[in-house]
Design a protein around this motif. Sequence first.
Motif, mmCIF file in Angstrom:
data_model
loop_
_atom_site.group_PDB
_atom_site.id
_atom_site.type_symbol
_atom_site.label_atom_id
_atom_site.label_comp_id
_atom_site.label_asym_id
_atom_site.label_seq_id
_atom_site.Cartn_x
_atom_site.Cartn_y
_atom_site.Cartn_z
ATOM 1 N N SER A 4 -10.502 15.185 8.948
ATOM 2 C CA SER A 4 -9.365 14.475 9.539
ATOM 3 C C SER A 4 -9.431 14.524 11.065
ATOM 4 O O SER A 4 -9.064 13.559 11.753
ATOM 5 C CB SER A 4 -8.046 15.090 9.058
ATOM 6 O OG SER A 4 -7.970 16.464 9.404
ATOM 7 N N SER A 7 -12.133 12.110 12.342
ATOM 8 C CA SER A 7 -11.689 10.715 12.331
ATOM 9 C C SER A 7 -10.758 10.427 13.508
ATOM 10 O O SER A 7 -10.764 9.314 14.062
ATOM 11 C CB SER A 7 -10.991 10.382 11.009
ATOM 12 O OG SER A 7 -9.790 11.124 10.864
ATOM 13 N N LYS A 8 -9.979 11.422 13.909
ATOM 14 C CA LYS A 8 -9.092 11.246 15.061
ATOM 15 C C LYS A 8 -9.904 11.087 16.345
ATOM 16 O O LYS A 8 -9.585 10.244 17.194
ATOM 17 C CB LYS A 8 -8.144 12.440 15.193
ATOM 18 C CG LYS A 8 -7.084 12.530 14.112
ATOM 19 C CD LYS A 8 -6.224 13.777 14.286
ATOM 20 C CE LYS A 8 -5.210 13.929 13.163
ATOM 21 N NZ LYS A 8 -4.375 15.142 13.337
ATOM 22 N N ASP A 10 -12.993 10.003 16.556
ATOM 23 C CA ASP A 10 -13.643 8.691 16.482
ATOM 24 C C ASP A 10 -12.666 7.580 16.852
ATOM 25 O O ASP A 10 -13.031 6.624 17.559
ATOM 26 C CB ASP A 10 -14.195 8.445 15.072
ATOM 27 C CG ASP A 10 -15.413 9.301 14.760
ATOM 28 O OD1 ASP A 10 -16.051 9.796 15.715
ATOM 29 O OD2 ASP A 10 -15.721 9.474 13.561
ATOM 30 N N LYS A 11 -11.447 7.694 16.382
ATOM 31 C CA LYS A 11 -10.444 6.672 16.687
ATOM 32 C C LYS A 11 -10.137 6.657 18.184
ATOM 33 O O LYS A 11 -9.978 5.588 18.784
ATOM 34 C CB LYS A 11 -9.162 6.925 15.897
ATOM 35 C CG LYS A 11 -8.128 5.812 16.084
ATOM 36 C CD LYS A 11 -6.933 5.971 15.154
ATOM 37 C CE LYS A 11 -5.950 4.823 15.355
ATOM 38 N NZ LYS A 11 -4.782 4.933 14.443
ATOM 39 N N THR A 14 -12.897 4.894 19.950
ATOM 40 C CA THR A 14 -12.814 3.453 19.687
ATOM 41 C C THR A 14 -11.721 2.803 20.540
ATOM 42 O O THR A 14 -11.908 1.723 21.113
ATOM 43 C CB THR A 14 -12.523 3.197 18.194
ATOM 44 O OG1 THR A 14 -13.595 3.735 17.407
ATOM 45 C CG2 THR A 14 -12.399 1.703 17.910
ATOM 46 N N LEU A 15 -10.576 3.465 20.637
ATOM 47 C CA LEU A 15 -9.473 2.952 21.454
ATOM 48 C C LEU A 15 -9.892 2.827 22.918
ATOM 49 O O LEU A 15 -9.631 1.810 23.569
ATOM 50 C CB LEU A 15 -8.259 3.883 21.355
ATOM 51 C CG LEU A 15 -7.466 3.844 20.052
ATOM 52 C CD1 LEU A 15 -6.508 5.039 19.979
ATOM 53 C CD2 LEU A 15 -6.676 2.543 19.950
ATOM 54 N N GLU A 150 -1.864 7.504 19.786
ATOM 55 C CA GLU A 150 -2.322 6.424 18.891
ATOM 56 C C GLU A 150 -3.422 6.908 17.955
ATOM 57 O O GLU A 150 -3.541 6.429 16.821
ATOM 58 C CB GLU A 150 -2.827 5.243 19.717
ATOM 59 C CG GLU A 150 -1.734 4.476 20.440
ATOM 60 C CD GLU A 150 -2.290 3.270 21.173
ATOM 61 O OE1 GLU A 150 -2.985 2.464 20.541
ATOM 62 O OE2 GLU A 150 -2.048 3.160 22.385
ATOM 63 N N ALA A 151 -4.221 7.865 18.430
ATOM 64 C CA ALA A 151 -5.290 8.408 17.592
ATOM 65 C C ALA A 151 -4.766 9.452 16.611
ATOM 66 O O ALA A 151 -5.521 9.981 15.794
ATOM 67 C CB ALA A 151 -6.378 9.023 18.469
#
Length: 284
Positions: A4, A7-8, A10-11, A14-15, A150-151
């Motif tokens: 988890s 993934s945060k 990575d997000k 990406t943002l 946001e992440a």
Amino acid sequence: MLPSQASKLDKLKTLLHGYKKIAIAFSGGVDSTFLLKVAQEELQDGALALTIQSPTVTEDDLKDVKSFLKNNTVNYKIIQMNQLERADFRHNSANRCYYCKAMEFSSMSKEAQKQGIHWLAAGINLDDKGDFRPGMRALKEIGVVSPLKEAGMTKEDIRFFSKMYHLPTWNKPASACLASRVQYGEHITEEKLKKISAAERVLKEMNIRNLRVRYHHGNIARIEVAPEERQIFFNTEVMDHVAEQFRKIGFAYTTLDLQGYRRGSLNETLDNKTKIKVRMSSHV
């Protein structure tokens, strides 16, 4: 690292890539240091650090800012500001934080625009909610983005990743501007802020990490330390030493808050009616 958490991260990356260029409001705290580090690594010259230097900034935060800038290759700008020039800030109403953040982030937004950057980010995380924080409204009005939030990152996530990135701020205690120590209604002056800073320095030299010195009624200092650190004061020699040092700084009376440090303790003096009024206000 938990799936988890991966993934945060990575997000978040990406943002940041989605913005292409972004300015980071860099205070030297845990959150903004981590956000700037990731932005620097992912966007390189597309990342810009913007720091406010003013009488409200603690010496430790400014020291951490300069240390990061010295040890990392990142574009930056330090903006000189004095919130005390604004009467509604000096008067220190319950809306003080709104006026302060409006000044700070408006200045940073203009600087970012000057350098061709249309996005300004703050190190707000998922845990930054619940407390009375009128400054958040100013950020929303200015259009400040919050990539960490946001992440889906919590404070615990940010400390974990900060350690992974070898950032010295990974275990830094929470920090806030010196004006947040002054009781609502007590006018803010540079002299008072300097007294607070000097008093907190006395406690830090005693290796107390989590602390605040609250300024009350002109000459009263109320010390807050982490609950587990309160026992340090159960010693008459320590009490005498602190009282004497605070007296030299200019405090006639020094007290210890028996509950210990907790975030936003001055907000406990505000009733719900006042809080609702401030939240609904939109006048700058």
